[in-house]
Design a protein around this motif. Structure first.
Motif, PDB file in Angstrom:
ATOM      1  N   ARG A 138       0.801  -1.220   0.000  1.00 25.61           N
ATOM      2  CA  ARG A 138       0.000   0.000   0.000  1.00 25.61           C
ATOM      3  C   ARG A 138       0.840   1.279   0.000  1.00 25.61           C
ATOM      4  O   ARG A 138       0.547   2.226  -0.697  1.00 25.61           O
ATOM      5  CB  ARG A 138      -0.909  -0.029   1.221  1.00 25.61           C
ATOM      6  CG  ARG A 138      -1.665   1.231   1.452  1.00 25.61           C
ATOM      7  CD  ARG A 138      -2.713   1.048   2.499  1.00 25.61           C
ATOM      8  NE  ARG A 138      -2.254   0.169   3.579  1.00 25.61           N
ATOM      9  CZ  ARG A 138      -3.060  -0.486   4.363  1.00 25.61           C
ATOM     10  NH1 ARG A 138      -4.352  -0.407   4.184  1.00 25.61           N
ATOM     11  NH2 ARG A 138      -2.603  -1.244   5.330  1.00 25.61           N
TER      12      ARG A 138
ATOM     13  N   VAL B  12       4.635  25.844   6.306  1.00 24.74           N
ATOM     14  CA  VAL B  12       3.457  25.079   6.723  1.00 24.74           C
ATOM     15  C   VAL B  12       3.942  24.081   7.762  1.00 24.74           C
ATOM     16  O   VAL B  12       4.705  23.177   7.442  1.00 24.74           O
ATOM     17  CB  VAL B  12       2.805  24.341   5.541  1.00 24.74           C
ATOM     18  CG1 VAL B  12       1.624  23.514   6.030  1.00 24.74           C
ATOM     19  CG2 VAL B  12       2.352  25.331   4.485  1.00 24.74           C
ATOM     20  N   ARG B  46      -0.309  29.971  -5.555  1.00 26.25           N
ATOM     21  CA  ARG B  46      -1.381  30.213  -4.585  1.00 26.25           C
ATOM     22  C   ARG B  46      -1.135  31.504  -3.808  1.00 26.25           C
ATOM     23  O   ARG B  46      -2.071  32.223  -3.490  1.00 26.25           O
ATOM     24  CB  ARG B  46      -1.503  29.026  -3.618  1.00 26.25           C
ATOM     25  CG  ARG B  46      -2.055  27.760  -4.272  1.00 26.25           C
ATOM     26  CD  ARG B  46      -2.140  26.615  -3.281  1.00 26.25           C
ATOM     27  NE  ARG B  46      -3.056  26.928  -2.186  1.00 26.25           N
ATOM     28  CZ  ARG B  46      -4.370  26.713  -2.221  1.00 26.25           C
ATOM     29  NH1 ARG B  46      -4.911  26.198  -3.291  1.00 26.25           N
ATOM     30  NH2 ARG B  46      -5.117  27.026  -1.193  1.00 26.25           N
ATOM     31  N   LEU B  51      -4.690  32.950  -2.526  1.00 31.10           N
ATOM     32  CA  LEU B  51      -5.364  31.807  -1.907  1.00 31.10           C
ATOM     33  C   LEU B  51      -4.694  31.465  -0.583  1.00 31.10           C
ATOM     34  O   LEU B  51      -5.315  30.922   0.316  1.00 31.10           O
ATOM     35  CB  LEU B  51      -5.313  30.593  -2.840  1.00 31.10           C
ATOM     36  CG  LEU B  51      -6.217  30.658  -4.054  1.00 31.10           C
ATOM     37  CD1 LEU B  51      -5.837  29.605  -5.077  1.00 31.10           C
ATOM     38  CD2 LEU B  51      -7.669  30.486  -3.641  1.00 31.10           C
ATOM     39  N   ASP B  52      -3.407  31.764  -0.487  1.00 36.13           N
ATOM     40  CA  ASP B  52      -2.682  31.573   0.760  1.00 36.13           C
ATOM     41  C   ASP B  52      -2.037  32.891   1.145  1.00 36.13           C
ATOM     42  O   ASP B  52      -1.824  33.760   0.314  1.00 36.13           O
ATOM     43  CB  ASP B  52      -1.571  30.519   0.589  1.00 36.13           C
ATOM     44  CG  ASP B  52      -2.129  29.122   0.484  1.00 36.13           C
ATOM     45  OD1 ASP B  52      -3.200  28.893   1.069  1.00 36.13           O
ATOM     46  OD2 ASP B  52      -1.501  28.286  -0.178  1.00 36.13           O
ATOM     47  N   ARG B  53      -1.717  32.978   2.418  1.00 36.86           N
ATOM     48  CA  ARG B  53      -1.081  34.174   2.944  1.00 36.86           C
ATOM     49  C   ARG B  53       0.366  33.845   3.229  1.00 36.86           C
ATOM     50  O   ARG B  53       0.656  32.807   3.806  1.00 36.86           O
ATOM     51  CB  ARG B  53      -1.772  34.458   4.273  1.00 36.86           C
ATOM     52  CG  ARG B  53      -2.108  35.852   4.576  1.00 36.86           C
ATOM     53  CD  ARG B  53      -2.639  35.837   6.013  1.00 36.86           C
ATOM     54  NE  ARG B  53      -2.355  37.138   6.574  1.00 36.86           N
ATOM     55  CZ  ARG B  53      -3.300  38.044   6.759  1.00 36.86           C
ATOM     56  NH1 ARG B  53      -4.547  37.776   6.471  1.00 36.86           N
ATOM     57  NH2 ARG B  53      -2.991  39.215   7.260  1.00 36.86           N
TER      58      ARG B  53
ATOM     59  N   MET C   1      -4.735  20.415   1.866  1.00 32.09           N
ATOM     60  CA  MET C   1      -4.304  21.802   1.657  1.00 32.09           C
ATOM     61  C   MET C   1      -4.634  22.630   2.888  1.00 32.09           C
ATOM     62  O   MET C   1      -5.749  22.620   3.377  1.00 32.09           O
ATOM     63  CB  MET C   1      -5.017  22.345   0.413  1.00 32.09           C
ATOM     64  CG  MET C   1      -4.559  23.690  -0.033  1.00 32.09           C
ATOM     65  SD  MET C   1      -2.882  23.829  -0.692  1.00 32.09           S
ATOM     66  CE  MET C   1      -2.695  22.385  -1.684  1.00 32.09           C
ATOM     67  N   GLU C   2      -3.669  23.326   3.366  1.00 33.03           N
ATOM     68  CA  GLU C   2      -3.872  24.105   4.591  1.00 33.03           C
ATOM     69  C   GLU C   2      -4.574  25.401   4.227  1.00 33.03           C
ATOM     70  O   GLU C   2      -4.462  25.938   3.129  1.00 33.03           O
ATOM     71  CB  GLU C   2      -2.498  24.265   5.261  1.00 33.03           C
ATOM     72  CG  GLU C   2      -2.078  25.577   5.803  1.00 33.03           C
ATOM     73  CD  GLU C   2      -1.608  26.539   4.712  1.00 33.03           C
ATOM     74  OE1 GLU C   2      -1.302  27.659   5.087  1.00 33.03           O
ATOM     75  OE2 GLU C   2      -1.571  26.193   3.520  1.00 33.03           O
ATOM     76  N   THR C   4      -6.039  29.455   4.961  1.00 35.63           N
ATOM     77  CA  THR C   4      -5.659  30.704   5.580  1.00 35.63           C
ATOM     78  C   THR C   4      -6.427  30.849   6.900  1.00 35.63           C
ATOM     79  O   THR C   4      -7.625  30.609   6.951  1.00 35.63           O
ATOM     80  CB  THR C   4      -6.043  31.870   4.654  1.00 35.63           C
ATOM     81  OG1 THR C   4      -5.625  31.529   3.347  1.00 35.63           O
ATOM     82  CG2 THR C   4      -5.379  33.155   5.089  1.00 35.63           C
ATOM     83  N   GLU C 287      -2.904   5.352   7.620  1.00 31.04           N
ATOM     84  CA  GLU C 287      -2.066   4.331   7.001  1.00 31.04           C
ATOM     85  C   GLU C 287      -1.959   4.480   5.499  1.00 31.04           C
ATOM     86  O   GLU C 287      -2.865   4.780   4.811  1.00 31.04           O
ATOM     87  CB  GLU C 287      -2.634   2.963   7.325  1.00 31.04           C
ATOM     88  CG  GLU C 287      -2.065   2.418   8.621  1.00 31.04           C
ATOM     89  CD  GLU C 287      -2.704   1.100   9.009  1.00 31.04           C
ATOM     90  OE1 GLU C 287      -3.157   0.376   8.107  1.00 31.04           O
ATOM     91  OE2 GLU C 287      -2.772   0.828  10.206  1.00 31.04           O
TER      92      GLU C 287
END
Lengths: 357, 366, 287
Positions: A138, B12, B46, B51-53, C1-2, C4, C287
């Motif tokens: 996996r 991040v 981005r 879209l991001d800071r 995706m993080e 804001t 996992e």
């Protein structure tokens, strides 16, 4: 391992096909040699996947028969054909380890334990996966997963053919090289009959001894990479193989004389009287730019310097016309194009006409 | 508008995705972000889009900071690698959607949509749903939507990566032309050096979140400031050969040549010489060169060119030759290291001499 | 995706927090309040500390209903999960019949719980109910109003009828997400039907099945309406599961302190099980 005979095969997805256009795959009559590496190349919708599915047994052709060696397998299910297949998206058994994945087809076929162990170890070595034998499959990368898919075919010594359906789609560009090279090496070593479906010319030409170019449900040419490059049998092949593709321009041909752009070119061969649409095909690589007046008059619209060569985009009598120049070469002001007559191919209604001496 | 990134970093968690990027993009300019997967191209886009800071640094539009201005209030259009359209809207409505949001009147919408559809050859499909179109048509719909939006900043993130290569070839020629007319800042992210060269304009190379070099595309290609940039801008991979300079000679593997143009004044010592695959020759070049015996490990044919992978003394090189060239695995071949194709890097991986670039320039002037 | 960070977003959550506070936290606190006090009416309360808890935890009645509760939950899980998977496996993968099957499967889920109870109450009656009458006609001595075994049988059968569909739908969704090429590859590898199930279908259903088990566990643990309507917990205490016992204690016997302590123990057990499942699911995702 097997020789594959496509005996007048055609397929339509309609229940009662009448016209030619109803067929997704038009009649094919070919013999593919045992141990050959074949690539089915063409844009999406050209029928290559239909043909692959007929070979693998997922589809029964509307017409014709398919033979593995002398045996008619037209109506046999995939599992009765003794083939292996690598799919576009890696198919692995998530819960098993790498070694268990490779052993799976053998376990299913009740091969003795010792024999399984031996073959799996061998396959692991060939695929450079020995270090990961006991890892869960996996967590592996896409290319490793594809290697496992391939490995499940390799452990079965007696497969009639290994089929590949765009196997490198999800592989990172820099890994594609390695995987292609690996495939090639394995083919050399074991001589399986391999059939590889792709829309990527590099993959097809690199992998295959014989490339089967398909276009609108028809096989337009089967040939070695060199043949496809030098003498495309159909204008589509000229366009599809090579980047940029072949220049195709309407012209007049009489005997060994060709008229284009108000000029006459003496051909190396002589042609019978041609009916229908007559065109010449010339690869951009075989076009030289010269001072005005020396060759055919062209209007340069754009020059793309891509480092190792330059692509000159131009118009000749209103038709787009490309030329490829070596690194650092200069584009003369108001250039004209000189075509190498030896490299000219003549087409009648898109099909190559071979002239006589 | 002018977009400026000042010392922009993006972190991040513990990972640094973008590190101290400085870039100025002028109105109407065409820019390529070139780098391998995960180099930070998408992260940077981005940030540009809003879209991001950024974690650190400032992003300015026409001299004013726009950090914190939400993406809806910026004039930004973006096209992604995946074909993103509204599945329930017709192609016409898909293209019209940004205009509808902006509250344009019916006549304007119709004119703009039909104009964009004409440019992108979508006119026959306007009434269809995106899912009934081919991949190329779907992506052209997404591009048309970006086009009508009249955005000051157009970001394209590997827009052609999922298309057949012939289609890619065609759209690649069309795209810059389409957006050049709109006067927008055009930013195009790609992993392929070939694509960057075809697009032209300016290129910023990215590696591990850093911009390693900015300049005219062909300049960055011919004079990469360091080895990482050179590697980013070379596919198939660059051949890197260690060479010893002593006196007026450059030597490798017991063979030597007179120092090529630009390297004469270098201090004696060990250098890394990078040779692009098309400068690793299988035929003896006219001038002086270093000849090496190597073993073929693979050949690849792209159609009009062939790549020959060879092994020599434990290192693996790639040669790119014109035409269809089929060598068998295990064949012994002579390869020639042509000094006119050298890029010379010092121990810190900085470019110290580029005979290859010099050759290009003189040839260009002649 | 993080994403804001935007602190204003918290304001969006406030209304929900308010509602949750009103309808969950305040009642819960009331229960906590009752669980540590005693009253003889007139709103006079005496602090009792942990007395009710000790009492409940040592009471044979509580143990018995807890045991019945676990037996019930365990039995329906053992029946519904495999049965649901089996039905999902036999359903057509696409086409007209797939839709028909889905609608049929969804039907029991659409019926209100008390109606289910009422339906089965009549359906299983030995004199006029089709099921009860049929069983007796076949020679079984069946009367769920009198025999504990028959009552159990009926309660479980009713739950299976009502809820197996949920497992079917979840398992079916899991199966649908399997790419055709997996089946083709397995065919080519010569896998048996069992091997396909064991190595392709089951792993792919793992997540939805965990969710199915969690949902069925919680629902069955809190079950009240259907057995209440069907058997009222009888005959005797045969089908008195936790929640029925709880209501009996609180409203029937007006033992507010005991009932409150039971509620809290009950609540903590449900919470613990949910947390366990949540952890397991999250681990699976990682996992």
């Amino acid at each position: 391992m097997a020789r594959i005979t496509l005996d007048k095969i055609a397929h339509s997805y309609l229940p009662r096909p009448t016209t030619d256009a109803d067929f997704a795959l038009k009649e094919i009559d070919h013999v593919w040699e045992d141990g050959g590496a074949y690539a089915l190349l063409g844009p999406s919708g050209c029928g290559k996947t239909t043909l692959l599915n007929i070979i693998s047994g997922l589809l029964v052709p509307s017409l014709g028969n398919i033979l593995f060696n002398e045996e008619d397998v037209t109506r046999r299910a995939p599992e009765q054909r003794n083939i292996a297949q690598v799919f576009q998206f890696p198919v692995i058994y998530d819960t098993m380890t790498v070694a268990q994945n490779l052993a799976f087809p053998l376990v299913n076929r009740r091969v003795p334990k010792g024999e399984i162990g031996r073959r799996v170890t061998e396959a692991l070595d060939m695929l450079d996966l020995a270090g990961k034998a006991n890892r869960k499959a996996r967590g592996l990368t896409a290319d490793e997963k594809q290697k496992i898919s391939l490995g499940r075919g390799l452990v079965r010594y007696d497969v009639n053919a290994i089929l590949f359906d765009e196997p490198l789609t999800v592989i990172d560009p820099h890994m594609k090289w390695q995987l292609r090279t690996k495939l090639k090496e394995l083919h050399r070593r074991f001589g399986h009959t391999m059939i590889y479906v792709t829309h990527d010319q590099t993959e097809a030409l690199t992998f295959a001894d014989k490339v089967v170019v398909m276009y609108e449900g028809e096989v337009v040419q089967i040939g070695t990479p060199a043949e496809l490059f030098d003498e495309p049998a159909h204008t589509f092949v000229g366009y599809f193989i090579g980047s940029p593709g072949m220049n195709v321009l309407p012209c007049e041909v009489a005997g060994d004389r060709l008229r284009l752009g108000g000029r006459e070119i003496v051909l190396k061969r002589s042609y019978p009287e041609l009916r229908g649409c007559t065109e010449l095909g010339i690869r951009p690589e075989f076009v030289r730019l010269a001072r005005p007046g020396e060759g055919l008059p062209i209007t340069v619209s754009r020059v793309e310097d891509i480092g190792r060569f330059k692509i000159v985009r131009a118009k000749l009598e209103g038709y787009s016309f490309d030329a490829v120049l070596p690194e650092g070469a200069e584009v003369p002001e108001g250039a004209s194009a000189v075509i190498d007559p030896i490299r000219i191919n003549i087409y009648q209604d898109s099909h190559l006409v071979r002239g006589g001496a | 508008m002018t977009l400026e990134l000042r010392n922009v970093s993006k972190r991040v968690g513990a990972e640094l995705h973008i590190s101290e990027v400085n870039l100025t993009l002028e109105k109407g300019s065409q820019n390529v972000l070139l780098g391998p997967t995960l180099a930070g191209k998408t992260s940077l886009m981005r940030l540009m889009a809003g879209l991001d800071r950024p974690t650190d640094g400032d992003i300015l539009v026409d001299g004013k900071s726009v950090v914190g201005v939400p993406v809806q209030k910026r004039k930004v259009a973006m096209v992604y690698q995946q074909f993103i359209n509204y599945p329930t809207l017709s192609v016409y409505e898909n293209i019209a959607s940004p205009l509808r949001v902006a509250g344009a009147d019916g006549a304007t919408v119709d004119r703009k949509v039909r104009g964009a559809a004409e440019l992108l050859k979508l006119t026959p499909f306007l009434e269809r749903l995106p899912l009934h179109l081919s991949g190329g048509q779907q992506q052209r719909t997404a591009i048309a939507r970006a086009l009508v939006k009249d955005a000051g900043l157009v970001l394209l993130d590997e827009p052609l990566a999922n298309l057949d290569y012939k289609l890619r070839e065609e759209l690649r020629v069309e795209l810059p032309r389409l957006f050049a007319e709109s006067g927008a800042i055009f930013v195009y992210a790609t992993t392929e050096p070939h694509e960057a060269l075809l697009l032209g304009g300016a290129t910023a190379t990215l590696s591990e979140g850093r911009v390693t070099q900015v300049g005219t595309t062909i300049d960055v290609y011919s004079r990469p400031c360091d080895l990482v940039t050179a590697q980013t801008f070379s596919d198939p991979p660059l051949n890197v050969v260690p060479m010893q300079k002593s006196g007026g000679r450059l030597s490798y593997d017991g063979k030597s040549i007179a120092t090529p143009t630009g390297t004469e004044t270098l201090a004696d010592g060990l250098y890394k010489v990078a040779i692009r695959p098309h400068h690793l020759l299988l035929h003896r070049p006219p001038g002086e060169s270093i000849e090496v015996q190597a073993t073929v490990s693979a050949t690849e044919i792209t159609g009009s060119e062939s790549f020959v992978h060879v092994e020599h003394g434990g290192s693996r090189w790639v040669a790119l030759t014109h035409g269809v060239y089929r060598l068998e695995i295990g064949d012994r071949v002579a390869v020639f290291l042509d000094p006119t194709g050298f890029l010379v890097f010092d121990a810190e991986d900085r470019l110290v001499a580029a005979p290859a670039a010099a050759v290009r320039q003189t040839a260009g002037r002649a | 995706m993080e994403k804001t960070l935007n602190n204003k977003a918290w304001f969006m959550v406030l209304p929900v927090l308010f509602i949750v506070a009103l309808n969950a936290i305040v009642p819960l606190m009331t229960v906590v309040n009752y669980s540590v006090q005693d009253t003889f009416g007139n709103n006079v309360f005496f602090f009792e500390g942990t007395r009710w808890f000790t009492e409940v935890l040592h009471s044979g009645r509580f143990h018995a209903s807890l045991q019945r509760q676990f037996l019930f939950t365990f039995t329906i899980l053992v029946i519904e999960i495999p049965l649901g998977v089996a039905i999902a496996l036999t359903m057509p993968r696409r086409g007209f019949w797939a839709s028909v099957c889905l609608v049929l499967m969804a039907l029991p889920l659409l019926i209100p719980w008390n109606v289910v109870g009422a339906m089965w109450n009549i359906y299983a009656l030995p004199d006029i109910g089709l099921l009860g009458y049929g069983l007796n006609w076949l020679g079984f001595n069946y009367d769920y109003t009198q025999q504990p075994t028959a009552a159990w049988f009926t309660v479980i059968l009713m739950d299976v009828w009502h809820w197996t569909s949920l497992v079917v739908l979840l398992a079916y969704a899991g199966l649908r997400s399997i790419d055709d090429n997996y089946y083709r590859a397995a065919q080519i590898d010569g896998a048996s039907r069992w091997a396909v199930f064991r190595h392709i279908q089951l792993p792919k259903m793992k997540h939805v099945l965990t969710i199915a088990i969690l949902l069925r566990f919680m629902d069955s643990f809190m079950i009240y309406t259907e057995p209440f309507v069907l058997t009222g917990g009888g005959p005797g205490n045969a089908t008195t599961v936790l929640s029925i016992d709880l209501v009996k204690a609180a409203l029937g016997e007006f033992n507010l302190g005991v009932a409150a302590a039971m509620s809290i123990i009950y609540f903590l057990m449900t919470l613990l099980v949910c947390w366990l499942f949540y952890t397991i699911i999250m681990q699976g995702e990682k996992e």
